[in-house]
Design a protein around this motif. Sequence first.
Motif, PDB file in Angstrom:
ATOM      1  N   ARG A 249     -60.133 -10.034 -14.315  1.00 39.13           N
ATOM      2  CA  ARG A 249     -58.962  -9.981 -13.434  1.00 39.13           C
ATOM      3  C   ARG A 249     -57.828 -10.857 -13.958  1.00 39.13           C
ATOM      4  N   GLU A 253     -54.131  -9.733 -15.364  1.00 39.59           N
ATOM      5  CA  GLU A 253     -52.909 -10.239 -14.736  1.00 39.59           C
ATOM      6  C   GLU A 253     -51.996 -10.953 -15.737  1.00 39.59           C
ATOM      7  N   SER A 269     -54.958  -9.055  -5.453  1.00 37.10           N
ATOM      8  CA  SER A 269     -54.783 -10.237  -6.294  1.00 37.10           C
ATOM      9  C   SER A 269     -53.576 -10.078  -7.213  1.00 37.10           C
ATOM     10  N   ALA A 270     -53.457  -8.937  -7.865  1.00 37.08           N
ATOM     11  CA  ALA A 270     -52.327  -8.706  -8.763  1.00 37.08           C
ATOM     12  C   ALA A 270     -51.008  -8.697  -7.993  1.00 37.08           C
ATOM     13  N   ASN A 273     -50.405 -12.460  -7.268  1.00 35.39           N
ATOM     14  CA  ASN A 273     -50.322 -13.404  -8.379  1.00 35.39           C
ATOM     15  C   ASN A 273     -49.525 -12.910  -9.579  1.00 35.39           C
ATOM     16  N   ALA A 274     -49.423 -11.594  -9.733  1.00 35.38           N
ATOM     17  CA  ALA A 274     -48.720 -11.039 -10.893  1.00 35.38           C
ATOM     18  C   ALA A 274     -47.986  -9.765 -10.482  1.00 35.38           C
ATOM     19  N   VAL A 277     -47.065  -7.179 -12.985  1.00 38.37           N
ATOM     20  CA  VAL A 277     -48.167  -6.338 -13.460  1.00 38.37           C
ATOM     21  C   VAL A 277     -48.507  -5.293 -12.412  1.00 38.37           C
ATOM     22  N   ALA A 278     -48.588  -5.707 -11.151  1.00 36.38           N
ATOM     23  CA  ALA A 278     -48.937  -4.779 -10.071  1.00 36.38           C
ATOM     24  C   ALA A 278     -47.946  -3.631  -9.978  1.00 36.38           C
TER      25      ALA A 278
END
Length: 417
Positions: A249, A253, A269-270, A273-274, A277-278
């Motif tokens: 993960r 990310e 999560s992406a 936190n990112a 990226v998501a």
Amino acid sequence: MPVPSARIYLILILLALSLQGCRRASEAEGPPTLGWYVFKEQSGAFEQAAEYCSNRSQGRYRLELEYLPTDADLQRELLVRRLAAGDRDIDLIGMDVIWTAEFAEAGWILPWPDDRADRVREERIAGPLASGSYQGRLWAAPFTTNTQLLWYRTDRVSAPPPTWDAMIDAAESIGRGGLIQAQGERYEGLTVFFVSLLASAGGSVLDESGRRVSLETAPTRRALEVMRRLARSPASDPSLASRREDQCRLAFESGNSAFMLNYTYVWPSARANAPEVAEHMGWARWPGVDPSRASRVTVGGINLGVGAHGRHPDLAFEAAECLVSEENQRLAARLGGLPPTLSALYDDPEIRDVFPFAEVLRATLADAVQRPRTPLYSDISIAISRTLHPLNEIDPERDVERLRQAVRRALNSEGLL
């Protein structure tokens, strides 16, 4: 010799739970207290579910959560010790899907009564439902579930590859930023990886009886060829041999990967936190091994079993049926991001907001493969992961027989530990 920190933690947990059990047994007033032993779910969904069912019982029982360690191996070790000793304080158990056969065969949990079992089976997705069944009976009710999907970068890949070979080809053609994230460390995740590949190739670890080794030559060799090709590809992450789900993960990310095989928690999560990226994160069914055959992926999740030595088994079944109800599955999905086991919920707009990939997730769960259903599963998993680690040293011709021998020894409890 110093005691390993994990063992110290286990001892402290055992002492704490023993004291809690004594306090509960000494209660003289109020409704019976049912102990629900389950891991600590961070969103509070399990606590709210317990409160909901306690209130709904109208004073017949009160649910009290008893938290297990986060690590699944420590959870099992703690429960096995207490259940084998006939502990009467364990009423409900949040069970890993791989414990069903072992706990049922040992007599540590009770089979679900037919009328309640029939209600639990209604509209459940086939893969999660099968995980709670053993030898034709329901032993644990599917509560939450999960399985792996293929996650990919839509800005680097025009369409999700249908097979592992196609994915590796695509990743290699991308070059920089085209890494593939998969679980290659010697642990349960490596066994999950192999079992999914093997099932996708048309094979199985054990025969239908669960007592004899299967591992047919052609599908086993094909699964091993895929694992070796991944490990030796320039698109493989250099740290594959030590990769678990969370390392995958984090690596995805970071932005250097085009593909990842992982569970659904990577999506929220992406986004958190990112987000960059998501924004370019797509999803698809796990890649197949054979272009003419759909992939089949192992199922995970938590099922609810009723302890065989508890003081109030009838109330425990009533509480378990409440906990796995639509209301509590919706709660676990909304608060904790835990996929439901009821098929109809995947059509619900609220659930689709949480899981925009709901359709592919439900389809994957519908024909998900079970890990070998045997009381000796833990030994078999160790045998597989030890034989196949590290992936880059796999020899498909040689290791088919090595794998058979290792699993055969595990079935006979020979020479593993």
